[in-house]
Design an enzyme around this catalytic site. Structure first.
Site, PDB file in Angstrom:
ATOM      1  CB  CYS A 184     -21.837  58.551  79.606  1.00  0.00           C
ATOM      2  SG  CYS A 184     -22.686  59.139  78.186  1.00  0.00           S
ATOM      3  CB  CYS A 213     -18.642  62.861  75.065  1.00  0.00           C
ATOM      4  SG  CYS A 213     -18.159  61.478  73.901  1.00  0.00           S
ATOM      5  CB  CYS A 262     -20.202  58.817  71.380  1.00  0.00           C
ATOM      6  SG  CYS A 262     -19.110  58.211  72.609  1.00  0.00           S
TER       7      CYS A 262
HETATM    8 FE1  FES Z   1     -21.147  58.951  76.338  1.00  0.00          FE
HETATM    9 FE2  FES Z   1     -19.587  59.841  74.363  1.00  0.00          FE
HETATM   10  S1  FES Z   1     -18.934  58.844  76.336  1.00  0.00           S
HETATM   11  S2  FES Z   1     -21.806  60.014  74.547  1.00  0.00           S
END
Ligand code: FES
Length: 166
Positions: free
Chosen positions: A36, A65, A109
């Protein structure tokens, strides 16, 4: 994501705890998630508490995020007063406990925060010096992205976590 979780994340983001660099940190850990693109750096300062070396305070910087920021905010509060070993025993679900169960696509996350904690507290086994968990403060830029683009001093570990399924 359910409404209750969204509400708790919003509340955490409205008043995030322990955000920012720590100039006199004893230990620093940085992790990135290649999937991500999120990165998180954690600074930890220890103190002596009746002969025990415990975490006095911890701070963090993160890109983007909201869930990772909310978990890091809670985690940096949760680990205060714990030894490194006690903090390392905490799993991502412990660190994000205040938010309640995370949906599958957000579990990584919390794992990012757990990874930053491990990066900061676990003795290094690679190129860093043996006392990596007790390194001197690191000269860093004005923010995480600046500091990441600078040459890293010995003892600063950057760990890239494997991509996770979303
Ligand atoms: Fe990847 Fe939160 S979307 S750390």
């Amino acid at each position: 994501m359910n409404a209750e979780l969204e509400k708790k994340i919003r509340e955490a983001l409205a008043n995030p705890q322990n955000v920012g660099e720590m100039a006199d940190a004893d230990s620093i850990g940085t992790v990135g998630n290649a999937g991500c693109g999120e990165m998180l750096r954690l600074w930890v300062k220890f103190k002596d508490d009746k002969g025990k070396r415990v975490i006095d305070k911890a701070t963090f910087q993160s890109f983007g995020c909201e869930t990772a920021i909310a978990v890091a905010s809670m985690a940096t509060e949760l680990i205060k007063g714990k030894t490194a070993e006690e903090a390392l025993a905490l799993k991502s679900e412990d660190l994000s406990g205040g938010l309640g169960p995370l949906p599958p696509m957000k579990i990584h996350c919390a794992e990012l925060v757990e990874g930053a904690l491990r990066s900061a507290l676990e003795p290094t086994t690679t190129a860093c010096p043996p006392a990596a968990t007790e390194v001197a403060p690191v000269a860093t830029g004005t923010n995480l992205i600046d500091s990441l683009s600078q040459e890293q001093k010995p003892g600063v570990k950057i760990t890239f976590l494997p991509p996770t399924a979303k």
